[in-house]
Write an enzyme that holds these catalytic residues in place. Structure first.
Site, PDB file in Angstrom:
ATOM      1  N   THR A  26      49.910  47.783  42.190  1.00 28.38           N
ATOM      2  CA  THR A  26      48.820  46.863  42.506  1.00 28.38           C
ATOM      3  C   THR A  26      49.087  46.224  43.856  1.00 28.38           C
ATOM      4  OG1 THR A  26      49.900  44.955  41.451  1.00 28.38           O
ATOM      5  CG2 THR A  26      48.506  46.344  40.054  1.00 28.38           C
ATOM      6  N   GLU A  27      48.047  45.625  44.434  1.00 32.40           N
ATOM      7  CA  GLU A  27      48.259  44.907  45.689  1.00 32.40           C
ATOM      8  C   GLU A  27      49.188  43.721  45.461  1.00 32.40           C
ATOM      9  OE1 GLU A  27      44.797  43.883  47.897  1.00 32.40           O
ATOM     10  OE2 GLU A  27      44.065  45.942  48.015  1.00 32.40           O
TER      11      GLU A  27
ATOM     12  N   ASN B 130      53.124  34.359  35.460  1.00 33.53           N
ATOM     13  CA  ASN B 130      51.996  35.257  35.691  1.00 33.53           C
ATOM     14  C   ASN B 130      50.901  34.626  36.544  1.00 33.53           C
ATOM     15  OD1 ASN B 130      53.190  37.260  34.169  1.00 33.53           O
ATOM     16  ND2 ASN B 130      52.172  36.661  32.269  1.00 33.53           N
TER      17      ASN B 130
ATOM     18  N   SER C  25      60.705  42.136  30.102  1.00 32.39           N
ATOM     19  CA  SER C  25      61.282  42.665  28.876  1.00 32.39           C
ATOM     20  C   SER C  25      61.253  44.186  28.805  1.00 32.39           C
ATOM     21  CB  SER C  25      60.563  42.081  27.663  1.00 32.39           C
ATOM     22  OG  SER C  25      59.167  42.241  27.788  1.00 32.39           O
TER      23      SER C  25
ATOM     24  N   ASP D 140      48.593  36.445  28.001  1.00 29.55           N
ATOM     25  CA  ASP D 140      50.007  36.216  28.321  1.00 29.55           C
ATOM     26  C   ASP D 140      50.105  35.078  29.332  1.00 29.55           C
ATOM     27  OD1 ASP D 140      52.704  36.492  28.295  1.00 29.55           O
ATOM     28  OD2 ASP D 140      52.774  38.404  29.359  1.00 29.55           O
TER      29      ASP D 140
ATOM     30  N   ASP E 244      49.749  40.403  35.603  1.00 30.92           N
ATOM     31  CA  ASP E 244      50.183  40.919  34.296  1.00 30.92           C
ATOM     32  C   ASP E 244      49.063  40.926  33.269  1.00 30.92           C
ATOM     33  OD1 ASP E 244      51.543  41.799  32.086  1.00 30.92           O
ATOM     34  OD2 ASP E 244      53.320  40.574  32.466  1.00 30.92           O
TER      35      ASP E 244
ATOM     36  N   LYS F 159      55.335  48.311  39.456  1.00 30.79           N
ATOM     37  CA  LYS F 159      55.951  47.979  38.171  1.00 30.79           C
ATOM     38  C   LYS F 159      56.373  49.267  37.477  1.00 30.79           C
ATOM     39  CE  LYS F 159      53.597  45.887  34.763  1.00 30.79           C
ATOM     40  NZ  LYS F 159      53.059  44.782  33.922  1.00 30.79           N
TER      41      LYS F 159
END
Length: 489
Positions: free
Chosen positions: A239-240, A288, A136, A283, A301, A154
């Site tokens: 992140t990995e 995720n 989103s 979440d 996430d 991200k």
């Protein structure tokens, strides 16, 4: 419309949101006329409630980008709605998310240069300009870090955070609309809390801190894996990478054994987080989570978390114990009032209260329970049935329980999609303060072997987690049918 166009469309978005109070005024005036004409007041009120809900969620569905995150935050109101309203609303959010256009490579490079510096490419051996996932308020790219590690990058859409908070400010000005949906709800402080939580979700530095805390708490865990953070800025989180089977794939085509194991580990992670990390992952969408090749559950996430340094509130365990038969239902009513779930002036019948809460506590009452879509649908219908006492619509949701409620409803939705079976009672009670049972009888069961037997929990051993890197995939796939309101259990 690209998500990056959001700030330039602010006038249009404000105009759409401004239609909400005008619509309510018109419906209220029409309702008054109907009552004067002799129609029963409760029928007129129900019509106003349904039409108000239809307009609220239609307008949210028409807004793009950040409004999807807004709609997800406001999904706590879905349980008060009949399925013919809640279903299309959720479907609209999913459709909008799936159709969100990716940022052009030029814009991606501008964000990276702005946050990592003009020589940002020197940090990567490789960078894929095509996003692997879109959510989103951001999208995820695959890359190779300068030391050779595969990483997930991200990137937040430019302007998405400002647009999202602007939408929420507009919604807060018409808070009384939501009071019509759930008359027992104290809406203004709840929306203020939701706004604060949404503001945290767009803070990538804060998300990085939460992910680091989870990664440290579960380092070496034999069943749970959280990928380490490599670097974070205001609009970029690295992140990995992880490779594994998305939970959505197991929902679609997994064996019963895979479903059972995934469900048990999913439950274990959600309930153990507050005790082990002081945080609740808030979440719990299938996108995720990944099942890794070595059998562990990988988690992604960490933008939405609840900070619970003392673990889950003992109130929840105490309420479950009462509903499971170890206390007087009047104690449950007292607890609900003390915590703010029942506001002053709201009277409830003890028998009706027990009848409402008991089925919701069933998964943690039985030694073996199987979640299913049919069970979920029946619970949603029971809670929303206008012929019942409508107790669900008279309950308040205290702001401090917003994210706990979100995890409860959405987590049960995921377990029902998985149709997972196992000893969920042991997994819940093990981490539940306030239940006050002999913990020697509550060791969590290991997921069932193919022959149906179970193994004892091996305890907190710490093998090398290994270089597993599941694909992050979409952050918010369709979570399936609307969940019943499970607050507070």
């Amino acid at each position: 419309m690209r998500v990056s166009d959001l700030p330039r469309r602010a006038v249009t978005r404000t105009a759409k949101l401004a239609t909400l109070p005008a619509g309510l005024m018109g419906r209220t005036a029409l309702g008054l006329g109907k009552r004067l004409g002799g129609r029963p007041a409760e029928i007129v009120a129900a019509e106003i409630q349904q039409r108000t809900a239809e307009q609220i969620f239609r307008v949210l569905g028409e807004l793009k980008g950040g409004a999807m995150k807004l709609g997800q935050a406001l999904s706590i109101f879905e349980a008060a709605l009949p399925p013919e309203i809640a279903g299309p609303y959720r479907a609209t959010l999913t459709k909008l998310q799936e159709s969100a256009p990716p940022l052009p490579a030029r814009t991606v490079h501008q964000v990276l240069a702005g946050d990592l510096g003009p020589s940002w490419r020197d940090a990567f051996l490789e960078f894929d300009d095509s996003p692997r996932a879109a959510a989103s308020i951001g999208q995820v790219h695959h890359a190779v870090w300068q030391d050779g590690r595969p990483v997930a990058v991200k990137i937040q859409y430019p302007g998405a955070g400002r647009a999202l908070l602007s939408d929420f400010n507009q919604i807060s000005r018409v808070a009384r609309l939501f009071g019509i949906l759930m008359p027992g709800l104290e809406v203004k402080p709840l929306l203020d809390e939701l706004r604060d939580r949404v503001a945290e979700e767009i803070d990538y530095q804060l998300e990085a801190g939460s992910q680091r805390a989870f990664a440290e708490a579960y380092a070496g865990d034999p069943d749970i894996y959280v990928p380490p953070v490599v670097q974070a800025t205001d609009h970029v989180l690295i992140t990995e990478w992880m490779d594994g089977t998305p939970l959505s794939k197991i929902i679609e085509s997994g064996s019963q054994e895979e479903r059972n194991r995934a469900g048990i580990l999913f439950t274990r992670f959600l309930f153990s987080g507050p005790a082990r990390a002081g945080l609740l992952h808030a979440d719990p969408h299938p996108g995720n989570f990944r099942m890794l090749p070595d059998g562990r559950l990988g988690v992604l996430d960490f933008g939405a978390v609840d900070r619970l340094p003392n673990g889950l509130p003992p109130f929840i365990g105490k309420l479950l114990r009462i509903i499971h038969g170890d206390g007087d239902i009047r104690e449950a009513e007292d607890e609900l009032r003390e915590q703010g779930f029942l506001r002053p002036g709201i009277d409830v019948d003890p028998d009706a209260l027990y009848a409402f809460l008991a089925p919701l506590a069933e998964p943690s009452r039985l030694d073996c329970f199987k979640f299913s879509r049919e069970w979920l649908r029946s619970e949603a219908a029971r809670v929303a049935d206008p012929r019942s006492s409508n107790l669900g619509r008279r309950l308040n949701l205290p702001p401090s329980y917003v994210l706990i409620h979100r995890v409860s409803t959405e987590g049960i939705g995921v377990l029902s999609q998985l149709e997972s079976e196992g000893n969920f009672r042991a997994e819940m009670i093990r981490w539940m303060p306030g239940y006050e049972l002999d913990r020697r009888d509550l060791e969590p069961a290991r997921p069932a072997d193919p022959d149906g037997s179970s193994q004892p929990d091996p305890g907190p051993s710490h093998p090398d987690p290994g270089p597993s890197h599941p694909d992050p995939g979409p952050s918010h796939p369709d979570p399936g049918p609307s969940e019943p309101d499970l607050a507070p259990a």
